[in-house]
Write a protein that holds these residues in place. Structure first.
Motif, PDB file in Angstrom:
ATOM      1  N   GLY A 166      20.084  17.300   4.115  1.00 46.57           N
ATOM      2  CA  GLY A 166      19.660  18.516   3.432  1.00 46.57           C
ATOM      3  C   GLY A 166      19.103  18.252   2.049  1.00 46.57           C
ATOM      4  O   GLY A 166      18.774  19.181   1.322  1.00 46.57           O
ATOM      5  N   ASP A 167      18.974  16.972   1.680  1.00 49.20           N
ATOM      6  CA  ASP A 167      18.438  16.600   0.378  1.00 49.20           C
ATOM      7  C   ASP A 167      16.943  16.908   0.363  1.00 49.20           C
ATOM      8  O   ASP A 167      16.186  16.365   1.184  1.00 49.20           O
ATOM      9  CB  ASP A 167      18.685  15.110   0.114  1.00 49.20           C
ATOM     10  N   PRO A 168      16.451  17.776  -0.549  1.00 49.71           N
ATOM     11  CA  PRO A 168      15.028  18.120  -0.586  1.00 49.71           C
ATOM     12  C   PRO A 168      14.128  16.908  -0.778  1.00 49.71           C
ATOM     13  O   PRO A 168      13.007  16.883  -0.275  1.00 49.71           O
ATOM     14  CB  PRO A 168      14.930  19.085  -1.772  1.00 49.71           C
ATOM     15  N   MET A 169      14.608  15.904  -1.512  1.00 52.10           N
ATOM     16  CA  MET A 169      13.790  14.712  -1.731  1.00 52.10           C
ATOM     17  C   MET A 169      13.626  13.930  -0.434  1.00 52.10           C
ATOM     18  O   MET A 169      12.521  13.486  -0.082  1.00 52.10           O
ATOM     19  CB  MET A 169      14.402  13.829  -2.814  1.00 52.10           C
ATOM     20  N   ASP A 170      14.724  13.737   0.302  1.00 56.45           N
ATOM     21  CA  ASP A 170      14.635  13.053   1.587  1.00 56.45           C
ATOM     22  C   ASP A 170      13.698  13.809   2.525  1.00 56.45           C
ATOM     23  O   ASP A 170      12.887  13.204   3.246  1.00 56.45           O
ATOM     24  CB  ASP A 170      16.025  12.947   2.223  1.00 56.45           C
ATOM     25  N   GLN A 171      13.797  15.125   2.525  1.00 53.50           N
ATOM     26  CA  GLN A 171      12.948  15.924   3.410  1.00 53.50           C
ATOM     27  C   GLN A 171      11.477  15.795   3.026  1.00 53.50           C
ATOM     28  O   GLN A 171      10.601  15.727   3.893  1.00 53.50           O
ATOM     29  CB  GLN A 171      13.386  17.386   3.364  1.00 53.50           C
ATOM     30  N   ALA A 172      11.180  15.762   1.721  1.00 49.25           N
ATOM     31  CA  ALA A 172       9.799  15.619   1.274  1.00 49.25           C
ATOM     32  C   ALA A 172       9.228  14.263   1.678  1.00 49.25           C
ATOM     33  O   ALA A 172       8.057  14.157   2.069  1.00 49.25           O
ATOM     34  CB  ALA A 172       9.721  15.790  -0.244  1.00 49.25           C
ATOM     35  N   ILE A 173      10.047  13.211   1.596  1.00 51.28           N
ATOM     36  CA  ILE A 173       9.589  11.868   1.980  1.00 51.28           C
ATOM     37  C   ILE A 173       9.356  11.789   3.480  1.00 51.28           C
ATOM     38  O   ILE A 173       8.310  11.324   3.952  1.00 51.28           O
ATOM     39  CB  ILE A 173      10.614  10.811   1.529  1.00 51.28           C
ATOM     40  N   LEU A 174      10.313  12.240   4.245  1.00 50.41           N
ATOM     41  CA  LEU A 174      10.226  12.138   5.702  1.00 50.41           C
ATOM     42  C   LEU A 174       9.095  12.997   6.263  1.00 50.41           C
ATOM     43  O   LEU A 174       8.554  12.691   7.337  1.00 50.41           O
ATOM     44  CB  LEU A 174      11.551  12.547   6.334  1.00 50.41           C
ATOM     45  N   ALA A 175       8.742  14.057   5.554  1.00 53.09           N
ATOM     46  CA  ALA A 175       7.692  14.947   6.044  1.00 53.09           C
ATOM     47  C   ALA A 175       6.317  14.297   6.018  1.00 53.09           C
ATOM     48  O   ALA A 175       5.439  14.674   6.809  1.00 53.09           O
ATOM     49  CB  ALA A 175       7.670  16.230   5.220  1.00 53.09           C
ATOM     50  N   ILE A 176       6.102  13.333   5.120  1.00 52.28           N
ATOM     51  CA  ILE A 176       4.755  12.749   4.981  1.00 52.28           C
ATOM     52  C   ILE A 176       4.701  11.280   5.369  1.00 52.28           C
ATOM     53  O   ILE A 176       3.616  10.723   5.511  1.00 52.28           O
ATOM     54  CB  ILE A 176       4.235  12.920   3.542  1.00 52.28           C
ATOM     55  N   ALA A 177       5.852  10.625   5.553  1.00 52.79           N
ATOM     56  CA  ALA A 177       5.859   9.208   5.922  1.00 52.79           C
ATOM     57  C   ALA A 177       5.494   9.045   7.393  1.00 52.79           C
ATOM     58  O   ALA A 177       5.938   9.822   8.249  1.00 52.79           O
ATOM     59  CB  ALA A 177       7.226   8.599   5.636  1.00 52.79           C
ATOM     60  N   ASP A 205       0.843  -1.195   0.000  1.00 53.92           N
ATOM     61  CA  ASP A 205       0.000   0.000   0.000  1.00 53.92           C
ATOM     62  C   ASP A 205       0.884   1.254   0.000  1.00 53.92           C
ATOM     63  O   ASP A 205       2.105   1.192   0.152  1.00 53.92           O
ATOM     64  CB  ASP A 205      -0.960   0.004   1.181  1.00 53.92           C
ATOM     65  N   GLY A 206       0.230   2.397  -0.160  1.00 51.21           N
ATOM     66  CA  GLY A 206       0.968   3.637  -0.281  1.00 51.21           C
ATOM     67  C   GLY A 206       1.784   3.981   0.944  1.00 51.21           C
ATOM     68  O   GLY A 206       2.909   4.485   0.832  1.00 51.21           O
ATOM     69  N   GLN A 207       1.243   3.699   2.134  1.00 57.18           N
ATOM     70  CA  GLN A 207       1.979   4.034   3.350  1.00 57.18           C
ATOM     71  C   GLN A 207       3.205   3.155   3.513  1.00 57.18           C
ATOM     72  O   GLN A 207       4.255   3.605   3.968  1.00 57.18           O
ATOM     73  CB  GLN A 207       1.062   3.902   4.567  1.00 57.18           C
ATOM     74  N   ARG A 208       3.091   1.880   3.120  1.00 55.93           N
ATOM     75  CA  ARG A 208       4.251   0.992   3.217  1.00 55.93           C
ATOM     76  C   ARG A 208       5.339   1.432   2.245  1.00 55.93           C
ATOM     77  O   ARG A 208       6.536   1.382   2.566  1.00 55.93           O
ATOM     78  CB  ARG A 208       3.831  -0.456   2.920  1.00 55.93           C
TER      79      ARG A 208
END
Length: 820
Positions: free
Chosen positions: A364-375, A347-350
């Motif tokens: 400081g990677d924007p992609m890592d920050q975007a993932i961690l912000a919603i996971a 599923d999406g959350q997994r």
């Protein structure tokens, strides 16, 4: 931004292990100088004063004030002298802002750098760097000069200050074993650029260019040496004022000579000449221009547009082309997860959890920050990590989750898919999904996982037998209202060209989304366009909507080429990379929230809400301001022509002077409020769909000039006829003057009604007050005596009013044909 290496830099590259020795440093400091982006020049205030003294407006205000003082009209003289204060203050303000801009740009470079010299690491002032130095870089450092990387470790750089793009750039070391040829072009992934910031990892960089020769230095020099030229309106008003001054001066001299020749004494001759001079001086034009621009500044501030140079309020209404950057202007300038494509049983959350395991909050990677912000956080223990590298193109983490050992990996889709156990049809499916998302301008990563036995060694990265979890696609979202704003511009005949450092595929996707060229944008890379422009081929400018992979010099070349073709160009931006183009444009527009201080300093307008829609509103406001300003100038000309001509003609015909100085004061008290207040709100709305204003190099078309001259001469004939008729019948100069003044004030009222159509309360009040003042000053004997006039009879009023209103007939017919 690929660059070249000279032969001596190639030699340095081969001997970079120990860095430079003291002798080499001294030699290169003498040859290349200090690593300074911009020198501060002394005596700048003296240069400011000299430039100010060259401005004809300064001398115009001074001479006009002296003339008013000479005729004992001290109030007018003082007012004009006071006008010098904001005039000189604005020059000083803009001069100081330019200095502040230069200083702020220079301060972006770090003051200290870690350098390898004589085989030892040392810290020194960045201005001491020379080509050949080896700089040691860590996360958070600002790169102090341009150079090539000789070694890197998971190294990422934020180059948004130069490219405008928010994505981190992964850098690679340049192989020292390569047989490089002198002036060989080296790809940008090997280059570090002054003024950019390091995000992750570490690196060693060999300096190749310092100071003004860096990419950043070239930008700064273009700012320092760039200048804001006068707008076409300023030039048009200046030409108009100069011509009227020349004509008035000639007439004044001729009138004084004529009065002497006719036998009048020298006092009469001087009084005639000076009175005519006061009447003929066109001081209203710059005053009206300044006032209208001030009103425009206020209105734009209400629309979230802060105007730094008032005259651009008019010039923006003439914009025919907008060159806009993408990141932070059309888009929000941040990475946002927009698509999740999950594998069967996931599923999406997994999927997000697996991606979060392979992400680090401290990079400081924007992609890592975007993932961690919603996971959603899941209890786990990290046992080992294998960071992203350019050759591996993936990030791997070994974690303990609920007593189960897992390996999570994310990275380039082609790399992750190759690690997964997939049948051919499954592999084909996932590759199709990747291609589809990438072609829509998304940054796509794949995620996978596998389980590990507890006995497995965790210090070796697993590379096979992974299970695909799915794909994550990121994009920089569009700002609200951008598509409708772009559509409005295109329907109004304004070209919108997107200039971005992005890949053509990404740029094309964004351009389609905002509707450039009806959703079928024509895309060209910056280097291709620059090559054509350098060869003198400007045909590409007619068939391009998007410039991809553009660097600052190419954006600047685009703006200059468009201006040379007669376009009025507005440039929007928020980064240092946009500064040269912003300054070179007719209208430079910076984003308020995201914009760098450098962009703010260079721009003429700052959008406080960072909204592209505000540009459309600003253009509409500018167009309406020009229309209103032209009406005010038309009124001034229609009144000044008969005023000046009759002031000269009547004495030429050897009649007593028509206007005394007090009459000129009265008329100016009528003319000034009318010109300043009646026409500033002459239209109900400012609509971008209206035709773009004519270039103010010809403020009025020849047909409009013909109409103005005919109408002005008609009023002149009516005033002359009324004066001579009344004087001849009664030989009463006071009565003749009253008749002439009533005709002129009636004409002023009729012209005001014709041009304004009494749309506003202000127009109605001004017209009523003007008519009332004429009646009171002429019909009340005590007031009439003060003005050297005599009351008129009813038939005089009817004749004067009829003649005056007839003068408004031609302007009235013209205005009826003009759409609202």
């Amino acid at each position: 931004m690929p660059r070249t290496l000279s032969s001596d830099r190639i030699h340095d590259l081969e001997h970079s292990a120990q860095g430079l020795n003291d002798a080499e440093v001294s030699q290169r400091q003498a040859r290349y100088g200090r690593n300074l982006i911009a020198e501060r020049h002394q005596g700048s205030w003296r240069a400011l004063i000299m430039d100010t003294l060259k401005d004809p407006m300064l001398w115009f205000l001074l001479v006009t004030s002296i003339l008013f003082a000479f005729t004992q009209q001290y109030t007018e003289a003082v007012i004009l002298l006071m006008a010098l204060i904001p005039f000189l203050g604005m020059d000083a303000y803009l001069h100081r802002r330019t200095q502040a801009s230069t200083e702020s740009l220079g301060r972006r470079l770090a003051s200290q750098a870690r350098v390898l010299r004589n085989g030892k690491e040392q810290s020194l002032n960045t201005i001491e760097l020379v080509p050949g130095d080896i700089v040691l870089l860590a996360p958070g450092d600002t790169i102090p000069a341009d150079g090539v990387f000789v070694s890197v470790q998971a190294f990422q750089v934020d180059e948004s200050t130069l490219t405008g793009e928010a994505f981190p750039i992964r850098k690679q070391a340049l192989e020292t074993s390569l047989q490089l040829q002198p002036s060989a072009r080296i790809a940008e992934q090997h280059w570090g650029f002054a003024g950019t910031n390091t995000l992750t990892g570490s690196a060693r960089m060999m300096v190749t260019r310092t100071g003004k020769t860096t990419v950043y230095g070239e930008i700064i020099q273009s700012v320092i040496h760039g200048s804001h030229t006068l707008t076409p309106l300023q030039q048009a008003v200046s030409r108009l004022v100069k011509r009227l001054l020349i004509i008035a001066s000639i007439i004044c001299v001729l009138l004084a000579i004529t009065r002497l020749y006719q036998g009048h004494d020298i006092i009469d001759a001087l009084l005639s000449g000076l009175t005519l001079a006061v009447a003929a001086l066109p001081e209203e034009f710059p005053v009206v221009l300044t006032f209208f621009l001030g009103v425009g500044v206020y209105r734009l501030a209400q629309r979230q547009a802060l105007v730094k140079r008032a005259v651009v309020v008019e010039n923006i209404g003439r914009v025919s082309c907008i060159c806009t950057d993408k990141t932070g202007t059309l888009t929000e300038g941040r990475l946002q997860l927009t698509h999740q494509l999950t594998a069967t049983g996931v599923d999406g959350q997994r999927l997000l959890t697996i991606a979060a395991y392979a992400s680090r909050p401290d990079t400081g990677d924007p992609m890592d920050q975007a993932i961690l912000a919603i996971a959603t956080a899941v209890p786990h223990t990290i046992l080992n990590t294998f960071p992203f590298t350019e050759d591996r193109k993936r990030e791997t983490a070994v974690v303990l989750e609920s007593q189960q050992h897992l390996v999570a990996v994310k990275g380039a889709p082609e790399t992750i898919l190759a690690q997964c156990q997939l049948a051919d049809d499954e592999l084909h499916y996932w590759q199709q999904q990747v291609d589809q998302l990438a072609s829509a301008g998304h940054k796509v990563i794949a995620c996978a996982w596998r389980e590990l036995d507890a006995a497995t060694e965790f210090d070796v990265e697993p590379e096979q037998q992974f299970r695909i979890a799915g794909l994550l696609a990121f994009e920089d979202p569009l700002r609200e209202g951008v598509r409708s704003a772009v559509d409005t511009c295109q329907r109004a005949g304004i070209r919108v060209i997107m200039v971005t450092g992005d890949h053509p595929i990404t740029a094309t996707a964004i351009a389609k989304e905002i509707g450039l060229h009806q959703g079928y944008p024509r895309v060209m890379e910056g280097e291709t366009l620059a090559t054509q422009l350098a060869q003198g081929d400007t045909t590409a400018l007619d068939a391009v909507d998007v410039i991809a992979r553009a660097i600052p010099a190419q954006k600047l070349a685009l703006v200059r080429s468009l201006k040379q073709r007669g376009e009025i160009v507005a440039v929007t931006g928020d980064g240092i990379n946009d500064v040269p183009a912003i300054q070179s444009a007719d209208i430079g527009i910076a984003m308020g929230a995201r914009g760098t201080r450098s962009a703010h300093e260079a721009a003429a307008i700052i959008l406080l809400d960072d909204n592209f829609r505000s540009i459309v509103q600003a253009i509409a406001e500018g167009r309406q301001l020009f229309s209103n300003l032209r009406l005010s100038f038309e009124y001034l000309l229609l009144i000044h022509i008969p005023l000046v001509v009759t002031a000269a003609l009547i004495p030429f015909l050897d009649y007593p002077m028509l206007y005394l100085p007090i009459h000129i004061v009265w008329l100016e008290m009528l003319i000034h409020p009318t010109a300043l207040l009646v026409f500033q709100n002459s239209a109900v709305t400012a609509d971008l769909r209206q035709t773009r204003p004519d270039a103010p190099a010809q403020f009025f078309s020849w047909r409009q000039w013909l109409l103005i001259v005919i109408s002005g001469m008609l009023v002149t004939l009516l005033i002359t006829f009324a004066y001579i008729r009344s004087f001849g019948v009664l030989q009463d100069v006071a009565h003749a003057r009253a008749m002439a003044l009533v005709v002129l004030t009636s004409a002023s009222t009729g012209i005001t009604i014709a041009l304004s159509r009494l749309r506003t309360v202000t127009a109605k009040v001004i017209v009523l007050l003007n008519m009332l003042s004429s009646v009171l000053l002429i019909q009340l004997p005590p007031l009439a005596a003060l003005l050297h006039l005599s009351p008129l009879h009813l038939d005089d009023w009817l004749i004067a009013l009829a003649g005056g209103l007839m003068a408004a007939l031609l302007p009235f017919i013209k205005e009826l044909k003009t759409p609202s």
